[in-house]
Design a protein around this motif. Structure first.
Motif, PDB file in Angstrom:
ATOM      1  N   SER A   1     101.567   5.626 -44.861  1.00 37.51           N
ATOM      2  CA  SER A   1     101.048   6.884 -44.301  1.00 37.51           C
ATOM      3  C   SER A   1     101.766   8.063 -44.958  1.00 37.51           C
ATOM      4  CB  SER A   1     101.242   6.926 -42.783  1.00 37.51           C
ATOM      5  OG  SER A   1     102.566   7.303 -42.455  1.00 37.51           O
ATOM      6  N   THR A   2     101.104   9.210 -44.968  1.00 34.86           N
ATOM      7  CA  THR A   2     101.657  10.390 -45.643  1.00 34.86           C
ATOM      8  C   THR A   2     103.048  10.732 -45.121  1.00 34.86           C
ATOM      9  OG1 THR A   2      99.402  11.181 -45.763  1.00 34.86           O
ATOM     10  CG2 THR A   2     101.112  12.788 -46.244  1.00 34.86           C
ATOM     11  N   LYS A   3     103.202  10.750 -43.793  1.00 35.05           N
ATOM     12  CA  LYS A   3     104.487  11.139 -43.196  1.00 35.05           C
ATOM     13  C   LYS A   3     105.567  10.092 -43.469  1.00 35.05           C
ATOM     14  CE  LYS A   3     103.865  15.162 -41.330  1.00 35.05           C
ATOM     15  NZ  LYS A   3     104.695  16.283 -41.805  1.00 35.05           N
ATOM     16  N   SER A   4     105.168   8.839 -43.476  1.00 36.28           N
ATOM     17  CA  SER A   4     106.122   7.770 -43.778  1.00 36.28           C
ATOM     18  C   SER A   4     106.625   7.908 -45.214  1.00 36.28           C
ATOM     19  CB  SER A   4     105.446   6.409 -43.561  1.00 36.28           C
ATOM     20  OG  SER A   4     106.203   5.369 -44.143  1.00 36.28           O
TER      21      SER A   4
ATOM     22  N   GLU B   1     106.651  10.647 -46.958  1.00 37.93           N
ATOM     23  CA  GLU B   1     107.458  11.876 -47.026  1.00 37.93           C
ATOM     24  C   GLU B   1     108.890  11.602 -46.546  1.00 37.93           C
ATOM     25  OE1 GLU B   1     105.669  15.221 -44.947  1.00 37.93           O
ATOM     26  OE2 GLU B   1     107.633  16.202 -44.835  1.00 37.93           O
TER      27      GLU B   1
ATOM     28  N   PRO C   1     105.636   7.791 -37.736  1.00 38.07           N
ATOM     29  CA  PRO C   1     106.029   7.550 -39.125  1.00 38.07           C
ATOM     30  C   PRO C   1     107.294   6.686 -39.164  1.00 38.07           C
ATOM     31  CG  PRO C   1     105.512   9.863 -38.818  1.00 38.07           C
ATOM     32  CD  PRO C   1     105.489   9.225 -37.449  1.00 38.07           C
TER      33      PRO C   1
ATOM     34  N   PHE D   1     113.686  16.091 -43.607  1.00 37.58           N
ATOM     35  CA  PHE D   1     112.343  15.826 -43.095  1.00 37.58           C
ATOM     36  C   PHE D   1     111.984  16.811 -41.982  1.00 37.58           C
ATOM     37  CE2 PHE D   1     109.450  13.696 -40.120  1.00 37.58           C
ATOM     38  CZ  PHE D   1     108.422  13.294 -40.965  1.00 37.58           C
TER      39      PHE D   1
ATOM     40  N   ASP E   1     109.627  10.634 -32.765  1.00 38.21           N
ATOM     41  CA  ASP E   1     108.961  11.273 -33.909  1.00 38.21           C
ATOM     42  C   ASP E   1     109.025  10.423 -35.169  1.00 38.21           C
ATOM     43  OD1 ASP E   1     108.183  13.873 -32.754  1.00 38.21           O
ATOM     44  OD2 ASP E   1     110.332  14.059 -32.415  1.00 38.21           O
ATOM     45  N   ILE E   2     110.174   9.797 -35.408  1.00 37.35           N
ATOM     46  CA  ILE E   2     110.297   8.945 -36.596  1.00 37.35           C
ATOM     47  C   ILE E   2     111.129   7.708 -36.285  1.00 37.35           C
ATOM     48  CG2 ILE E   2     109.997  10.773 -38.328  1.00 37.35           C
ATOM     49  CD1 ILE E   2     113.050  10.785 -38.694  1.00 37.35           C
TER      50      ILE E   2
END
Ligand SMILES: [Zn+2]
Length: 203
Positions: A97-100, A102, A137, A175, A73-74
């Motif tokens: 990227s947005t998730k990165s 975040e 991410p 997260f 997932d990360i």
């Protein structure tokens, strides 16, 4: 939930070297990565791109994370910084990227909370290989500068690396929205927390 911890460098690639003590980035980031794994494991699946002092290429690292049968997932890459000019502090790099972003913000928040007097260099976008070539991410955390005499001595302390691992773990828990987190262990002193993990790590 599955996390890939990527301790940078290793083997013949020492990475940065402590200006005041010859401390290897490759050793410091492996130690932080192993401590982080101990903190995350009760709550999620964890893989590491290396868990010994060995050389692993950047493409192998990304491939490992990208090709897991249970998807990652990360991806959290762990480094210690160095500069030719006078520099100190921590920073977290993102792929943009947005998730990165975040994830970087969550880790940065916990890092700043834990080390309020350390210089905050911020969250930055950067096209590092491991950020570009991983499918999930990804962030790259730089905990301090080995080229700074004070920070290079500071990071050789077990307590510092333990607290750095706790800060990253706190960000990862945030997260994923995990409330039951490592802060439950903070009723132990830092010495007790270091000893607890070192028993597991066999250090
Ligand atoms: Zn590095």
């Amino acid at each position: 939930m599955k996390v890939c911890i990527d301790p940078g460098h290793g083997g013949e690639d020492s990475g940065a070297v402590g200006v005041s003590n010859g401390y290897f980035e490759s050793h410091g980031v492996l130690d932080i990565g192993l401590r982080l794994r101990e903190l995350l494991l009760p709550h999620m699946e964890v893989m590491m791109t290396r868990d010994t002092d060995e050389f692993v290429s950047l493409s192998e690292r990304c491939q490992m994370a990208n090709e897991q049968s249970v998807p990652v997932d990360i991806y959290v890459s762990i480094h210690l910084n160095s500069a030719q000019t006078k520099a100190s502090g921590w920073e977290v790099f993102t792929s943009g990227s947005t998730k990165s972003v975040e994830l970087a913000n969550k880790i940065g928040y916990r890092h700043a909370e834990r080390f309020p007097t350390q210089k905050n260099r911020g969250i930055k976008r950067q096209s590092f290989y491991v950020l570009k070539s991983t499918k999930m991410p990804a962030v790259l955390w730089e905990g301090c500068f080995l080229s700074d005499p004070t920070e290079s001595d500071w990071v050789t302390k077990d307590e510092t690396r333990q607290e750095m691992a706790e800060a990253i773990a706190g960000g990862v828990f945030d997260f994923f929205g995990i409330k039951k987190n490592i802060y439950g262990t903070l009723n132990l002193s830092i010495g007790e927390r270091v000893a607890k993990i070192e028993r597991h790590l066999g250090l």
